[in-house]
Design an enzyme around this catalytic site. Structure first.
Site, PDB file in Angstrom:
ATOM      1  N   ASP A  61       3.368   3.106   2.873  1.00  0.00           N
ATOM      2  CA  ASP A  61       3.553   2.112   1.810  1.00  0.00           C
ATOM      3  C   ASP A  61       3.178   0.730   2.349  1.00  0.00           C
ATOM      4  OD1 ASP A  61       4.497   0.314  -0.067  1.00  0.00           O
ATOM      5  OD2 ASP A  61       6.307   1.460  -0.477  1.00  0.00           O
TER       6      ASP A  61
ATOM      7  N   ASP B 290      -5.841  -4.492  -2.523  1.00  0.00           N
ATOM      8  CA  ASP B 290      -6.809  -3.752  -3.341  1.00  0.00           C
ATOM      9  C   ASP B 290      -6.023  -2.627  -4.017  1.00  0.00           C
ATOM     10  OD1 ASP B 290      -8.898  -2.306  -4.364  1.00  0.00           O
ATOM     11  OD2 ASP B 290      -9.877  -1.912  -2.451  1.00  0.00           O
ATOM     12  N   SER B 291      -5.242  -3.008  -5.020  1.00  0.00           N
ATOM     13  CA  SER B 291      -4.218  -2.096  -5.549  1.00  0.00           C
ATOM     14  C   SER B 291      -4.607  -1.481  -6.887  1.00  0.00           C
ATOM     15  CB  SER B 291      -2.925  -2.884  -5.752  1.00  0.00           C
ATOM     16  OG  SER B 291      -3.136  -3.830  -6.772  1.00  0.00           O
TER      17      SER B 291
END
Ligand code: SAM
Length: 276
Positions: free
Chosen positions: A140, A157-158
């Site tokens: 995570d 960069d989600s």
């Protein structure tokens, strides 16, 4: 007899969708984190979708990956240590490693299955993930950033702000990033579309302001993302400007140019108004 047609449809809002005619489905699986789909589309080539949302396509990926990386990297004279949170397709790492000063590029992706699909179906995007300077961590990003230190650039960069990506849009996360950066370090996060995601952009802008003195937006045209106009928020605790190597260093790009580096920060009035 007429061939049956298959379409991929992304429901971008309750009243808006994008449809792409599909030649074949190459992979459809439920990962521990999301529904993953790889399909061959007629117009945009191979498509990667997560939970029904387009992440990348072979044909327009270059815009997003160049703009989320070169803009912050060219603000610095010699970026050395860079991290990407999310970005499991590997496109951002490929662009980062075009900068010769970069010594380490870390990819922090929660979902190993995304990287696996990228390696199998998107070799041109994931190509740099096997380079010695690339370090891939399956964890995570929120937890990883808490322990990270001395990064010159951190790129978020989600996926959209649902599920595991929700925390990537919160002020606490930006504060952790600020602690993980060098004093002149820079963060960039994709901040969705000014046409469709005003409230989210305001939330992100406000959150970054709690951690950084300088927060700016820039734009790029990405046809397969909702509305086609995409935004990025860049933040730093020093006022940064394009480094001189931006014009002298030749790197191979298709969207980014030294002029785009400055032009992308020129905002239409309605976008300025969102940022207040
Ligand atoms: N370019 C894309 C876009 O804007 O649509 C994003 C591409 S990339 C595939 C997004 C990645 O973020 C996904 O693979 C997802 O698994 C990853 N992700 C979501 N939440 C995360 C988290 N908390 N930590 C690390 N990676 C995360």
């Amino acid at each position: 007899m007429k061939k049956r047609q298959t379409w991929f449809t992304e429901y971008q809002t309750d009243s808006l969708s994008l449809g792409l005619r599909v030649d074949s489905i190459l992979r459809a699986e439920k990962t521990p984190f999301q529904d993953l789909l790889v399909a061959e589309t007629e117009t945009y080539g191979r498509l990667l979708a997560l939970d029904g949302a387009v992440q990348t396509t072979d044909r327009d990926e270059f815009v997003y990956h160049e703009m989320i990386t070169h803009v912050p990297l060219f603000m610095l004279e010699a970026p050395k240590k860079v991290a990407v949170i999310g970005g499991g397709d590997g496109g951002a790492i490929r662009e980062i490693l075009k900068h010769p000063t970069v010594e380490e590029a870390h990819l922090v992706e929660i979902d190993e299955k995304v990287v696996d699909a990228a390696r199998v179906f998107f070799p041109a995007i994931s190509v740099a993930l096997s380079e010695p300077k690339a370090h891939v961590h399956y964890t995570d990003g929120i937890e990883w950033v808490r322990e990270a230190r001395d990064f010159d650039v951190i790129i978020v960069d989600s996926t959209d702000p649902v599920g595991p990506a929700e925390g990537l849009f919160q002020a606490e996360f930006y504060q952790s990033i600020a602690r993980a950066l060098t004093p002149g370090g820079i963060m960039v996060a994709q901040s969705e579309s000014p046409f469709l995601h005003e409230a989210l952009i305001r939330q992100m802008h406000h959150g970054m302001k709690t951690a950084f003195s300088d927060v700016r937006m820039y734009l790029a045209a990405i046809p397969t993302y909702p509305s086609g106009l995409w935004s990025f928020l860049m933040a730093s605790n020093q006022s940064v400007a394009p480094a001189s190597r931006c014009r002298s260093q030749k790197i191979d790009t298709r969207y980014w140019t030294p002029d785009i580096q400055t032009a992308a920060f020129v905002l239409p009035k309605f976008v300025e108004d969102i940022l207040g």
